[in-house]
Design an enzyme around this catalytic site. Structure first.
Site, PDB file in Angstrom:
ATOM      1  N   ILE A  80       0.853  -1.182   0.000  1.00 53.21           N
ATOM      2  CA  ILE A  80       0.000   0.000   0.000  1.00 53.21           C
ATOM      3  C   ILE A  80       0.893   1.238   0.000  1.00 53.21           C
ATOM      4  CG2 ILE A  80      -1.627   1.321   1.418  1.00 53.21           C
ATOM      5  CD1 ILE A  80      -2.877  -1.007  -0.169  1.00 53.21           C
ATOM      6  N   PRO A 115      -1.640   5.011   2.860  1.00 51.77           N
ATOM      7  CA  PRO A 115      -2.791   4.435   3.579  1.00 51.77           C
ATOM      8  C   PRO A 115      -4.032   5.329   3.536  1.00 51.77           C
ATOM      9  CG  PRO A 115      -0.790   4.170   4.866  1.00 51.77           C
ATOM     10  CD  PRO A 115      -0.429   5.041   3.694  1.00 51.77           C
ATOM     11  N   GLN A 134      -9.954   4.567  -1.453  1.00 56.36           N
ATOM     12  CA  GLN A 134     -10.219   3.745  -2.633  1.00 56.36           C
ATOM     13  C   GLN A 134     -11.005   2.491  -2.258  1.00 56.36           C
ATOM     14  OE1 GLN A 134      -9.816   4.892  -5.762  1.00 56.36           O
ATOM     15  NE2 GLN A 134      -8.037   3.738  -6.401  1.00 56.36           N
ATOM     16  N   GLU A 178     -10.396  -1.221  -8.026  1.00 56.16           N
ATOM     17  CA  GLU A 178     -11.581  -2.016  -8.323  1.00 56.16           C
ATOM     18  C   GLU A 178     -11.894  -3.101  -7.315  1.00 56.16           C
ATOM     19  OE1 GLU A 178     -11.997  -2.135 -12.964  1.00 56.16           O
ATOM     20  OE2 GLU A 178      -9.995  -1.571 -12.354  1.00 56.16           O
TER      21      GLU A 178
END
Lengths: 330, 760, 169
Positions: free
Chosen positions: B652, B655, B661, B727
């Site tokens: 990541i 953060p 997201q 996504e």
């Protein structure tokens, strides 16, 4: 949006004069529905008479009644301390509708005269008897999940979308009108028409007639009242079913007084008189509530997608009445 | 798959691995929770979107859409519109400039178009809502009014609009995004029939709309034989090549700018409106602004298509799968190529002795359906993960325990090694966070007043992608600042912020000294923002540019520098310069190198290498979605009361923006689960709720506080160890909600959205 | 026709069809106020009129003659941020940033409604004027502002921190 002449009225007499008895003149309140419909090409007035600066007054009278100026904003009515105390269902109905922004714009009279959200009414490529009398109705065999189960005709099953009006129906409100022929008052229940063969004629207002005020008559039972709205998302959505209910239970456990109206299910704000007749004087029990709901929904007709509203309305009636009646659990 | 493809794939596996990115694990800039660099602009309304670019002599356009789904325009009456005040042009198929069809996205390497149909070139109508006329006027009010005066008469022809009636004609497409449309391992139907425990059901998902808050808009001007295009797009370079082809211009004569995009989610590519506005601007000789109405967005740009899916699971008593079948049909048009790859999750998630995974399409007359956040995976996981929950129930197994028993050793469909797969770790951490052990497995057992309470869980999965073809440049200045450039996109993912961080890490600079430039075709070639690929694509290109830069700096440093004689592999970037890895004192700052070389700046550009890692490994992200719902026992209303998303998505980078997201995907998933539904009238082929009032997306009150956590285990085979995360958040959510609803009510809903009428 | 916009008096003639939103965006180039639906369904166009939040897309500009209008540009600047704008950045209360000006203006208007004791659909006791800005109250009152990126949690945190720092989460 078609071009139009805009004029702002200082008082009701001026508004009526400015409208000049033209059928294609429209009074403009907060604009939250009319402006949208004009942009969609559904409404095309040639003259807009701005009545949003007419009386905003909310007058509490000693007899227990309250008079709402037609231009009072929805937020102002909902927040008024006397309305909250005497007619909590009205406050709850208003704040269940639309969004904070829209309630700050919308007026009492404009809310009453808002038009249906039927998808086929909104789409000029579809057939709609409300837009074009005699054209036919594409909702009957189309998407009719949002449509009315009570008060429909072969021509139209569009619901009246207002929350506020459901409370006004329950509260026996009186609508004060002024028009080219003078002033008159009609019961709220008579303001909206059933569609019948002429769904395009939605109210009893004459040409140029203007709503100037709405009166809420005194009603002790209304102090113990509420509004329950069931919808597809938790906020900012029109009702699938809504219930405005006031209930007064006597020391004998019997219903001393009751007012009940339904939203989301009728082609007009639906006063549940049949249910009230069952309830009045009967023991305030779940069984009574259920019987009242059954009687009220007995004439309901479901289409392909909206049949669920019949059961949903019954359950919501029973549950809402029970919520006003601490002894009864469902 | 051809023999050549197959040989190529086998050969690729033999190529040795590239050395892992040396910065995997770096945490000077990467991993910091920085606030967005564009925050001050966005919260003050100063971020300028495509509809907000001022032009002298700007004029406004409005569009009329067809009212039939198939047929021809018999006549089109424009005289009244032409006479209306302020009108400069009424454009129809009769007078529109002649233009070739725009190249189709994914099919044509230069294509950004959602449809391969020519735009307004003849009288034929292909879907209900196709643009039939454009009016240009001095003001928007004038254009809107005049377009309402255009009258069209149609010769309607029978249209293919009824999915249920036509689905018997469904067929396998040539391929599904380059993958086979059918994968069969063993005889799955026979294995299913013989299995002691069977689940076999049909799941349906409706059409969805991206409903980005910013409307589709273009402000376009012809200047000196070329065009300058202010567009809201996820693909500036593909938009450029598409418009260049349609208007017969060299690509360098087309400049596309898109510094801010008000949400995309897959459908901000090229649709007819960019072509129409550019053509109209050419005809009237003035800059044109075209803002689609919200209705126009529904009518003239595509959404997610509908699917009908079968999932059949044949299990042994221990839960292991003898058969996994996932088949189904999606609606599509004959002018696009988006088959909604809903069987893809099943290709990678579970070990099974036999498999049948097959997708079919049925052609319909509708606006070209398109890619929407996790196309395929979002709705495919609804079916697959609902079925897994049903299987767990049938086996009386905890659904997490079941997943543990089905964990494959290698990719079940491709046989490839997983590059990084820690799904069970995500489950373990998520279960801890959620308190899964307190869940009552018996449906309808938890009641709080009028509300039934239930919990459900489902797997999230989405592939790792890195797009080929991207380039980045790095400019170092004498002051020691860096400007890193690539024509990429900021639609809210945090690109501008995160890529300044990753470049700062690469360059050994404080993030404050690095600016990331994007959203403009004048910059080095960007790849599209789609498929959760952009972060990896950018980082790989910047890494390549940095390799060139380091060599260039060594040259510039010369023999008087402490760096003299060192090779790039000896060096690390830190403290504003290059230093010997093993002798920390030996090195020189960028400022010093440039000063000695008497240079005001140094600029290097390079292209990212081909994404060979995707061919060598099965690269996917994973997650475990935990949901708690409350279902009103009187009315059937569903409220999501708690949600934990636990993700396995490589490293990541930031953060703060990553959490947003993930949450954003989850919230769109709550919409998919509970309310989103584009109402397509199968009689007319017309979308009946082209409105944000009637197409419901979640409102604030629908959204609980959503907890998101992640493993943060780097993928050794990706740049910085990262996976894109745009996504994965939406995947698995539909099933997590449906499984929770089942746990609350005992009712299994296999038909989205889960509206209250289905629970009465 | 005169308007006071962000404390500046503007005098201009108008097509009566022009919405307040288009007046701001197309005539005055105050493009911070966003057009998301033009249907009163998303809240991106929220501005404050005499301190109250409204949807400027449903407002014919002529109707607001003489009113004091505050847009996002009037609340703060990048160099001098409103406390709520700062909190939005800190809590990541946006992604694409398109609904953000509407969310912020709406929240400022909402805070005034809370101070005036305006009840909401989730207010328990209608007779009290002291409304606790709980998580539910805040989410209900902000539900007229859609966000498609899914920044709801950050938005709510930012508003809560700014207007109800002591409220229960």
């Amino acid at each position: 949006m078609n071009p139009f002449d805009y004029a702002r009225a200082g008082d009701a007499a001026e508004a009526i004069r400015l409208a000049g008895g033209r059928a294609d003149a429209k009074y403009l309140g907060g604009g939250t529905n009319l402006v949208d419909l004009m942009r969609e090409g559904i409404e095309h007035p040639t003259h807009l008479i701005d009545v949003s600066r007419l009386s905003h007054e909310i007058a509490a009278r000693d007899d227990g009644s309250v008079l709402l100026g037609a231009a009072a904003k929805n937020t102002a009515v909902a927040a008024d301390p006397v309305v909250r105390e005497r007619f909590p269902m009205l406050t709850r109905a208003i704040v269940a509708g639309a969004s904070g922004q829209i309630r700050n714009m919308a007026t009492v009279a404009g809310n009453m005269l808002q038009r249906t959200r039927c998808l086929y009414f909104y789409d000029d490529a579809a057939r709609c008897n409300k837009r074009t009398p005699g054209a036919g109705c594409d909702a009957m065999e189309g998407f009719n999940r949002f449509h009315a189960i009570l008060g429909g005709s072969d021509a139209c099953v569009a619901t009246h979308p207002s929350d506020m009006c459901v409370a006004l129906a329950a509260l026996d409100a009186v609508v004060h009108l002024q028009g080219p022929q003078g002033a008159r008052s009609i019961p709220f229940a008579e303001l909206h028409r059933l569609p019948g063969g002429r769904p395009d004629v939605e109210t009893e207002l004459g040409t140029g007639e203007l709503i100037v005020a709405v009166e809420l008559p005194p009603l002790a039972a209304a102090r113990h009242s509420t509004y329950r709205k069931v919808r597809d998302r938790s906020s900012y959505a029109f009702a699938l079913v809504s219930i405005a209910a006031a209930l007064e239970v006597g020391a004998d456990g019997k219903v001393a007084d009751v007012r009940l109206a339904l939203g989301g299910v009728g082609t007009k704000p639906w006063r549940a008189l049949a249910a009230e007749a069952v309830l009045r004087g009967a023991a305030a029990t779940e069984e009574t509530f259920r019987k009242a709901a059954e009687v009220e929904l007995q004439p309901a007709v479901g289409l392909s997608d909206n049949g669920f509203k019949i059961e949903l309305a019954k359950r919501t009636i029973v549950h809402t009445l029970a919520s006003l009646c601490p002894g009864v659990r469902t | 798959m051809t023999i050549m493809d197959s040989l190529f794939k086998k050969a690729v596996r033999l190529i040795p691995d590239k050395a892992p990115d040396p910065l995997i694990g770096a945490e000077r800039q990467v991993g910091r929770s920085l606030s967005r660099v564009d925050g001050p602009l966005k919260v003050t309304g100063q971020a300028r979107f495509a509809a907000e670019v001022p032009f002298k002599n700007l004029v406004y356009a409005a569009t009329k859409y067809s009212a039939i789904a198939r047929g021809r325009i018999a006549s089109i009456e424009t005289e009244e519109a032409k006479q209306a005040p302020g009108v400069l042009l009424v454009m129809t198929h009769e007078n529109a400039p002649r233009m070739p069809a725009p190249p189709l996205m994914m099919k044509d390497p230069k294509g950004a178009s959602g449809s391969s149909l020519p735009v307004m070139q003849d009288a034929s109508i292909h879907w209900n809502g196709e643009p039939v006329a454009v009016v240009v006027a001095e003001t928007q009010e004038q254009a809107d009014h005049a377009v309402s005066l255009v009258r069209v008469k149609y010769d309607a022809q029978p249209a293919r609009t009824d999915f249920d009636r036509l689905k018997s004609e469904a067929h396998e497409p040539e391929n599904v995004l380059g993958e086979p449309s059918r994968i069969a391992i063993g005889d799955a139907e026979a294995a299913l029939a013989a299995a002691p425990v069977r689940i076999d059901n049909i799941y349906r998902t409706p059409r969805h709309n991206h409903a980005a808050m910013e409307l589709h808009v273009i402000t376009v001007a012809w200047q000196e034989g070329g065009i300058i295009v202010h567009d809201t797009t996820q693909m500036v370079h593909l938009t450029r090549s598409t418009l260049a082809e349609v208007f017969g211009l060299p690509e360098e004569h087309v400049r596309v700018l898109s510094p801010f995009v008000g949400g995309g989610f897959g459908n901000k590519g090229v649709w007819s409106h960019q072509v129409l506005a550019t053509a109209a601007s050419q005809v009237v000789g003035r800059p044109v602004r075209m803002v689609l109405s919200r209705e126009g967005v529904f009518r003239a740009t595509g959404g997610r298509t509908l699917t009908e899916q079968r999932v059949a699971l044949g299990a042994k008593a221990d839960g292991t799968l003898a058969a996994l079948i996932h088949t189904g049909i999606a609606g599509m048009t004959d002018h696009n190529d988006c088959p909604e790859q809903f069987t893809f999750p099943a290709r990678h998630l579970y070990a099974a002795e036999s498999m049948l995974l097959r997708q079919e399409i049925v052609e319909l007359d509708m606006v070209a359906n398109t890619f929407m956040r996790a196309p395929g995976e979002s709705v495919g996981t609804f079916a697959l993960e609902s079925a897994m929950d049903e299987l767990a129930e049938a086996l009386s197994l905890d659904p997490i325990e079941l997943r543990g028993r089905l964990e494959p050793a290698k990719d079940p469909a491709s046989g490839l090694t997983f590059s990084a797969r820690h799904l069970l770790e995500a489950y373990r951490r998520g279960a801890d966070r959620f308190g899964w052990d307190k869940r009552n497995r018996v449906p309808r057992a938890a009641i709080d007043g009028d509300w039934l309470i239930g919990q459900g869980v489902a797997t999230a999965t989405y592939p790792y992608f890195r797009m080929p073809g991207g380039s980045a440049s790095i400019k170092l200045t004498a002051e020691g600042d860096a400007v890193v450039s690539m024509a990429s996109h900021e639609m809210g993912m945090g690109t501008a912020t995160v890529q300044a961080q990753t470049a700062a890490e690469r360059l050994g600079l404080p993030v404050e000294r690095v600016t990331f430039e994007y959203g403009d075709t004048a910059l080095p070639h960007g790849t599209l923002a789609g498929g959760s690929s952009q972060s990896a694509s950018i980082v790989a290109a910047v890494m390549a540019a940095n390799d060139v830069l380091v060599k260039e700096l060594l040259k510039l440093a010369g023999n008087d520098s402490p760096l003299a004689g060192l090779k790039p592999r000896d060096l690390e970037a830190r403290d504003g310069g290059l230093f010997h890895r093993e002798h920390p004192a030996r090195g020189e700052t960028y400022v010093s190198i440039l000063k000695r070389a008497n240079r005001s700046e140094v600029v290097c550009e390079a292209a990212a290498p081909q994404p060979m890692e995707m061919l060598k490994y099965s690269m996917h992200s994973y997650g475990a979605q935990f949901c708690e719902v409350r279902v009103n026992r009187i009315t059937g209303e569903v409220r999501v009361s708690r949600f934990v998303g636990s993700f396995d998505t490589g490293r990541i980078l930031n953060p703060k923006t990553a959490a947003s997201q993930f949450r954003g995907g989850i919230i769109m998933g709550l919409g998919l689960a509970l309310m989103e539904h584009t109402l397509f009238d199968s009689r007319s082929g017309r979308i009946m709720n082209p409105s944000l009032a009637e197409y419901h997306v979640p409102v604030h009150l629908d959204v609980p506080a959503i907890d998101v956590i992640w493993n943060d285990i780097p993928d050794p085979h990706s740049p910085l160890g990262l996976h894109g995360i745009g996504e994965i958040g939406i995947t698995g959510v539909g099933a997590a909600v449906a499984n929770a609803v089942y746990n609350a009510t005992g009712r299994r809903i296999r038909d989205l959205p889960i509206t209250l009428d289905k629970l009465l | 026709m005169k308007f006071t916009i962000n404390d500046e008096v503007i005098d201009l003639t108008l097509d009566p069809r022009m919405s307040l939103l288009d007046l701001l965006r197309e005539r005055l180039h105050l493009t911070g106020t966003k057009k998301g639906c033009d249907q009163g369904a998303c809240g991106a166009c929220t501005v404050l009129v005499d301190g109250e939040r409204i949807n400027s897309c449903l407002a014919l500009a002529v109707q607001y003659e003489g009113c004091a209008i505050t847009t996002i540009e009037g609340l703060g600047t990048a160099g001098d941020l409103h406390e709520l704008q700062r909190a939005f950045i800190e809590h990541d209360g946006f992604q694409c940033g398109y609904c953000t000006p509407g969310q912020i203006c709406s929240a400022v208007g909402m805070a005034g409604e809370i101070r005036r004791g305006v009840p909401s659909a989730v207010t328990g006791d209608l007779e009290t004027d002291a409304i606790d800005l709980s998580h539910d109250e805040l989410r209900e009152r902000m539900s007229g502002n859609l966000c498609r990126c899914g920044a709801h949690n950050g938005i709510v945190q930012a508003i809560q921190e700014t207007f109800a720092p002591k409220a229960k989460p």
